[in-house]
Design a protein around this motif. Structure first.
Motif, short mmCIF file in Angstrom:
data_model
loop_
_atom_site.label_atom_id
_atom_site.label_comp_id
_atom_site.label_asym_id
_atom_site.label_seq_id
_atom_site.Cartn_x
_atom_site.Cartn_y
_atom_site.Cartn_z
N LEU B 208 0.83 -1.21 0.00
CA LEU B 208 0.00 0.00 0.00
C LEU B 208 0.86 1.25 0.00
O LEU B 208 0.43 2.32 -0.44
CB LEU B 208 -0.94 0.01 1.21
CG LEU B 208 -2.04 -1.06 1.19
CD1 LEU B 208 -2.83 -1.06 2.48
CD2 LEU B 208 -2.97 -0.85 0.00
N LEU B 209 2.09 1.13 0.50
CA LEU B 209 2.99 2.29 0.50
C LEU B 209 3.74 2.43 -0.83
O LEU B 209 4.53 3.34 -0.99
CB LEU B 209 4.01 2.16 1.64
CG LEU B 209 3.45 2.25 3.07
CD1 LEU B 209 4.55 2.03 4.09
CD2 LEU B 209 2.76 3.59 3.32
N GLY B 210 3.47 1.50 -1.75
CA GLY B 210 4.05 1.63 -3.09
C GLY B 210 5.26 0.75 -3.34
O GLY B 210 6.00 0.97 -4.31
N ALA B 211 5.47 -0.26 -2.48
CA ALA B 211 6.61 -1.16 -2.70
C ALA B 211 6.30 -2.11 -3.85
O ALA B 211 5.19 -2.63 -3.94
CB ALA B 211 6.92 -1.95 -1.44
N THR B 212 7.27 -2.30 -4.73
CA THR B 212 7.09 -3.25 -5.82
C THR B 212 7.33 -4.66 -5.27
O THR B 212 7.90 -4.81 -4.19
CB THR B 212 8.12 -3.00 -6.95
OG1 THR B 212 9.41 -3.02 -6.36
CG2 THR B 212 7.88 -1.67 -7.62
#
Lengths: 216, 288
Positions: B208-212
């Motif tokens: 959700l924090l944008g980690a791939t």
């Protein structure tokens, strides 16, 4: 900045949001109001693409989110600061490490991370807690850390899902103050809440939902 | 980019420290696998060594026509030495043949028969690369066709048995080795999956924090590599003790030892590869 155009997003049990249309400007804070199950969280989840949109379009800072490919979603999410009702802090990391996490994800250099995290922790008045674990601080402090984590990357859009959920009135007021202060930097803030007495005195825009539909 | 890479490597180390019990279980699994492999390899090189030693005794015995004189037999003996695969030969005249007879039967052939009827012959050693039952059969056939050769003999039955035994043993070792390898990979990947399962909430937050997926996967893969390295170091330590013991026993037991130049990189590479494959498999199943 946040543009909803006839948006419908439903779950398998046919619950969800239906035909929502609203617009939030840059530097504006708006409150999503409504009782539990009204669809407030669904609006936020639709924005950060945690659920698919069936109809309509969501445009964030000029980007039509329906056109974002699945593998690009992580990069899109990096431009949004999200605050969760349950904080979603990582218990095995310190306050500093939790706040620094989005910057690590964004590939920001270590020195810049150090400076930015210190700045934001100072801004929210919790610099002294930087070495503490989330489990050893209060609920209000945890929520402020979650806000710091959202603010640290200077997002253009901030989404807050019931950020004052289980907090007392004074702490809740401080949390909303913090979010409101983020708009001064130009961010658009959308906060979901069912705590009407908390936000009424602020005279800001409300988007009221009931059963997934927007009340006029 | 460098800062992110450093962070992810650091996260891998951290994950290892945080999940001590699963990490220890994985390392022990890899350690056991490497120990079995190393001991099996030790067994293999010893078996091979002994087999080569034994094969040195592989030879073709040739008996010349009894009517031929010594010079004619020597000519035939020399022509056999020119055949491909024949390494060296030992000419056996009647006197030596009688001595050999006496050694085996403890009696003088002249006393039994009244004369020495034993034919002249030769023992021929085969070059190492020709020490195989089929190749030796072909050489023996070639010798048999030479005019003046009465009989060629080699231990084809015994050689066949030894070759067959070695082949079966190697097939069995390959099957067992593959099974151990698979079990080890499954165990490492399951251990990593347990760790991942325990951290599914954190993984959700990272997403959700944008980690791939790559950002989430890499620390687990580094953790797997470190678990592999841990298992390898553990096995090398144990093998070192066994190595010293074997060196001490070398006076009593004649064994072929694995050289440390092969053992150390071999264990480290296989251990880390097991950790890598196991963790990659574990994380890939979870992050589909």
């Amino acid at each position: 900045m946040i543009d909803f155009k006839n948006v419908t997003a439903t779950f398998s049990d046919n619950a969800g949001i239906f035909d929502l249309t609203f617009h939030i400007e840059r530097g504006e804070i708006a409150f999503l109001m409504g009782p539990t199950g009204a669809g407030k969280s669904t609006v936020l989840r639709a924005i950060y693409k945690d659920i698919p949109v069936m109809k309509g379009r969501i445009i964030i800072d000029g980007v039509d989110t329906s056109k974002i490919k699945k593998r690009k979603i992580p990069f899109f999410r990096r431009s949004i600061g999200t605050i969760f009702q349950d904080f979603k802090l990582l218990d095995d990391r310190t306050v500093f490490e939790n706040v620094a996490l989005p910057l690590h994800i964004n590939g920001v250099p270590g020195k810049v991370i150090n400076r930015k995290v210190h700045e934001v922790l100072e801004r929210i008045g919790l610099l002294d807690l930087k070495k503490e674990r989330p489990t050893s601080i209060s609920g209000g402090e945890q929520q402020r850390i979650a806000i710091a984590r959202a603010l640290v990357k200077d997002p253009k859009v901030i989404l807050a899902d019931e950020p004052t959920g289980n907090l007392d009135l004074v702490t809740s007021d401080e949390i909303v103050d913090l979010l409101e202060s983020a708009t001064q930097g130009g961010a658009a803030v959308l906060m979901a809440t069912h705590n009407f007495p908390l936000i009424r005195p602020r005279h800001k825009r409300f988007i009221e939902l009931s059963g997934g539909r927007q009340l006029v | 980019m460098i800062s992110k890479a450093v962070f992810l490597v650091f996260e891998g180390f951290r994950a290892l420290v945080r999940a001590k019990v699963p990490a220890i279980i994985s390392s022990i699994t890899i350690f056991i696998t490497l120990m079995i492999f190393s001991i099996a390899y030790f067994g293999y090189i010893n078996l091979k060594g002994y087999s080569l030693e034994f094969r040195k005794q592989y030879r073709i015995d040739v008996f010349f026509d009894a009517s031929l004189d010594r010079d004619k037999c020597l000519d035939i003996f020399n022509s056999i030495l020119l055949i491909d695969g024949i390494e060296q030969g030992d000419f056996i005249d009647r006197e030596r043949a009688a001595k050999i007879f006496e050694r085996y039967f403890h009696k003088d052939v002249k006393e039994i028969v009244g004369t020495n009827p034993l034919p002249l012959g030769g023992k021929f050693e085969v070059a190492p690369e020709y020490r195989d039952v089929q190749i030796m059969s072909a050489i023996a056939d070639k010798i048999r066709l030479i005019n003046g050769v009465d009989l060629t003999v080699f231990q084809s039955g015994l050689i066949k048995k030894i070759d067959g035994f070695l082949d079966n043993l190697l097939t069995l070792a390959f099957i067992i080795g593959s099974a151990i390898l698979i079990v080890s990979i499954v165990m490492v990947s399951n251990t990593i999956r347990l760790t991942i399962h325990a951290k599914r909430g954190d993984i959700g937050t990272l997403r959700l924090l944008g980690a791939t997926d790559r950002f989430i996967k890499l620390p687990f893969i580094i953790e797997g590599l470190l678990q592999g390295l841990g298992g390898a170091l553990l096995s090398l330590g144990t093998l070192w003790v066994l190595y010293l013991l074997m060196q001490y026993l070398q006076g009593y037991l004649r064994t072929y030892l694995i050289s440390p130049e092969l053992l150390i990189p071999g264990n480290v590479i296989i251990g880390m590869a097991l950790g890598l494959i196991g963790s990659y498999r574990g994380i890939s199943k979870y992050l589909k």
